[in-house]
Design a protein around this motif. Sequence first.
Motif, PDB file in Angstrom:
ATOM      1  N   ALA A 305       0.866  -1.185   0.000  1.00  0.00           N
ATOM      2  CA  ALA A 305       0.000   0.000   0.000  1.00  0.00           C
ATOM      3  C   ALA A 305       0.895   1.225   0.000  1.00  0.00           C
ATOM      4  O   ALA A 305       2.112   1.126   0.203  1.00  0.00           O
ATOM      5  N   ILE A 440      -4.675  -8.412  -5.890  1.00  0.00           N
ATOM      6  CA  ILE A 440      -4.320  -7.948  -4.546  1.00  0.00           C
ATOM      7  C   ILE A 440      -2.990  -8.567  -4.138  1.00  0.00           C
ATOM      8  O   ILE A 440      -2.853  -9.799  -4.097  1.00  0.00           O
ATOM      9  N   VAL A 491     -12.970  -6.753  -4.460  1.00  0.00           N
ATOM     10  CA  VAL A 491     -11.729  -6.119  -4.914  1.00  0.00           C
ATOM     11  C   VAL A 491     -11.798  -4.614  -4.691  1.00  0.00           C
ATOM     12  O   VAL A 491     -10.842  -3.987  -4.204  1.00  0.00           O
ATOM     13  N   ALA A 492     -12.934  -3.990  -5.033  1.00  0.00           N
ATOM     14  CA  ALA A 492     -13.095  -2.549  -4.842  1.00  0.00           C
ATOM     15  C   ALA A 492     -13.016  -2.179  -3.359  1.00  0.00           C
ATOM     16  O   ALA A 492     -12.401  -1.172  -2.990  1.00  0.00           O
ATOM     17  N   SER A 495      -9.381  -2.470  -2.222  1.00  0.00           N
ATOM     18  CA  SER A 495      -8.618  -1.328  -2.723  1.00  0.00           C
ATOM     19  C   SER A 495      -8.871  -0.099  -1.873  1.00  0.00           C
ATOM     20  O   SER A 495      -7.940   0.628  -1.518  1.00  0.00           O
ATOM     21  N   ARG A 496     -10.119   0.117  -1.519  1.00  0.00           N
ATOM     22  CA  ARG A 496     -10.447   1.260  -0.662  1.00  0.00           C
ATOM     23  C   ARG A 496      -9.805   1.092   0.710  1.00  0.00           C
ATOM     24  O   ARG A 496      -9.274   2.055   1.285  1.00  0.00           O
ATOM     25  N   GLY A 500      -6.658   3.290  -1.377  1.00  0.00           N
ATOM     26  CA  GLY A 500      -6.833   3.716  -2.753  1.00  0.00           C
ATOM     27  C   GLY A 500      -8.279   4.058  -3.040  1.00  0.00           C
ATOM     28  O   GLY A 500      -9.144   4.053  -2.163  1.00  0.00           O
ATOM     29  N   ASP A 504      -9.955   1.646  -8.096  1.00  0.00           N
ATOM     30  CA  ASP A 504      -8.631   1.205  -8.487  1.00  0.00           C
ATOM     31  C   ASP A 504      -8.590  -0.304  -8.667  1.00  0.00           C
ATOM     32  O   ASP A 504      -9.225  -1.049  -7.907  1.00  0.00           O
TER      33      ASP A 504
END
Length: 505
Positions: A305, A440, A491-492, A495-496, A500, A504
Amino acid sequence: MIGAGPVGLSTALLLARWGVQVLVLDRRPGRDSTGSKSICQQRDVLDIWAAAGAGRVAEEGLAWTTARTYYRDRELFSWSFEREGTLPACVNISQARTERILDEAVAAQPLIEVRWNHDVTGLTQDASGVTVHCGQRLLRASYVVACAGARAQQVRQALGVTFDGEAFDDQFLICDIRADLPGWENERRFYFDPVWNPGRQVLIHPCPEGTYRIDWQIAPDFIPTKTDISRKIRQIIGDRPYELLWHSTYRFHSRIASRMRVGRVLLAGDCAHLLAPFGARGLNSGVPDAENAAWKLAFALNGWAGEGLLESYHAERHAAALENLEVTAATLRFLVPKTVEQRMRRRAVLEGGVAEEVDSGRFAEPYWYVGSPLTTPSPERPFHGRPPKGRSCEPAPGVILPDLPLPGGRLREMCRDGFLVLLGDMCDSGLFVQVLGKVITAPLAVRELAEIDGTGSLAERLGAGPGEAWLIRPDAHIAAIIPHAGPESVVAAVSRALGGSPDDP
């Protein structure tokens, strides 16, 4: 790491758990092992220490169960903690003993080195790291966590951080005693305006091995003598024999750092926030600072990250400190009224004895990251606010995962090695593993709730429905609860949760 107190040692142990090498600096010549100091450690902090290798704090601490509140000689009400999991809701144990347990865990960890007699006098940063000034000695680190306590003015000044707030006039006298007090062994007692301390408060906590911690609120100019101390103790315990183990006086402050992250330096514990002692929110917020900092620094150091995750340390823990200041400030307005109207209201509330209106300090609880940039909100599972005193919060995005018992362990023990995706019925775990593994790089595990507990009781206690995916952070907070979940939506959310954008890849 600057500071070898309980927050600094906790941070070091948690970083080492992620495989990060840590150097701890402390300006003192060695460990100060006198006095109870911070004694109340709540369940979620005990859970963090268990993960860090210091589970003996929970084992050795005294688990008190009931809090009683009195006005003069009349009991107003009592409340008890809600039972959850296998760890006690709270234990009392002296800070000195806690530090020794942490010292022993550090000594067994080859990735940690502690250096005493190292007074940090300045910090300078560049794009690749931090130079730590210890007088004429210069040390180099990729990142620094400052856990140097309330008196870390030089560190804060070097970072351009202010520490605004206020100090309070009244003092507190603390005494640790050993005595036989039948019926008091597992009860915290809070007295408003007792005849033996008129106009002020007294707090009594049981501690291990037949010891008790007593706090008296005393006048600003009162200098207690040995005779005064003896008289005050006798007014509480009568003519029973007792041993005075330690005593001290202090004034408390309410302050908060303007920033808890400045570039490659993070501030934690008393270095970042000072709180009134009511509700035991000091160390119980400093250790969550340590955990929040540790996993985010580990992810940054490993390239899992970037900037967004590091900056979320300030966003989350500064918000937690502000909430603690708000809660303790409300308590102080009730305990130490400054206006005629406040004094009249306080007296009316105490004489009425309505438990919901009497504020002796809401006990420490984890901060819920509902508004965090890392949290994916769920309209189906809104946050309903603080639960009643002593009760746990209903699961929702941002809230810490309940520490439920499992065959052979606890649910949160599964959460400390990376992100965890918990899947309800009708979710294809193999598909989730395949898709998530392609995009990931951070540590992540996928588990079906039915696999963890075939009886279905775990899903029932969580309230997890068919087709749901629960994303759990490495600090056991729920990052997302996704209905009708597919791999792409998880996945979203991951990412958050890594700092991100939800869009992303």
